[in-house]
Design a protein around this motif. Structure first.
Motif, short mmCIF file in Angstrom:
data_model
loop_
_atom_site.label_atom_id
_atom_site.label_comp_id
_atom_site.label_asym_id
_atom_site.label_seq_id
_atom_site.Cartn_x
_atom_site.Cartn_y
_atom_site.Cartn_z
N ILE A 181 35.55 40.21 40.60
CA ILE A 181 36.57 38.56 41.45
C ILE A 181 37.92 38.77 41.75
O ILE A 181 38.45 40.04 40.86
N LYS A 182 37.89 38.74 43.20
CA LYS A 182 38.59 38.95 43.73
C LYS A 182 38.78 37.71 44.60
O LYS A 182 38.20 36.75 45.59
N ASN A 183 40.56 37.12 44.91
CA ASN A 183 40.70 36.18 45.05
C ASN A 183 39.69 35.04 44.99
O ASN A 183 39.57 34.54 46.10
N GLU A 184 39.68 34.51 43.68
CA GLU A 184 38.44 34.12 43.46
C GLU A 184 37.44 33.25 44.04
O GLU A 184 36.85 32.53 43.91
N GLU B 74 28.89 38.27 48.88
CA GLU B 74 31.03 37.19 48.69
C GLU B 74 29.55 35.50 48.03
O GLU B 74 30.04 34.89 49.08
N CYS B 75 30.03 35.19 46.71
CA CYS B 75 30.03 34.66 46.12
C CYS B 75 30.83 33.55 45.92
O CYS B 75 31.99 33.71 45.19
N ASP B 76 31.22 32.12 46.03
CA ASP B 76 31.29 30.70 45.30
C ASP B 76 30.86 30.15 44.80
O ASP B 76 29.92 29.99 44.38
#
Length: 68
Positions: A5-8, A20-22
């Motif tokens: 997890i990086k920068n939310e 890269e997932c939200d």
């Protein structure tokens, strides 16, 4: 598969690619959103672990077919 997890953002590493997932949580439902081949993919799931295991199988199989 590795998950960071990086920068939310969730960075999910498979054999040959990184998604890269939200991740959103709505009650007991998770919404996973990521881009793939210039398309926005949105998955709804109750079980993140099973969803990522399935994505891992799909993407690892897909990458192996690209090199045949």
């Amino acid at each position: 598969m590795k998950i960071r997890i990086k920068n939310e953002k969730w960075l999910v590493s498979f054999n040959t690619m990184i998604l890269e997932c939200d991740i959103e949580k709505n009650g007991d439902l998770f919404i996973v959103t990521f881009s793939l081949e210039n398309k926005r993919i949105r998955l709804k799931t109750h079980y993140l672990d099973e969803t990522f295991k399935t994505l891992e199988k799909i993407f690892n199989r897909r990458s192996s077919h690209n090199y045949c």
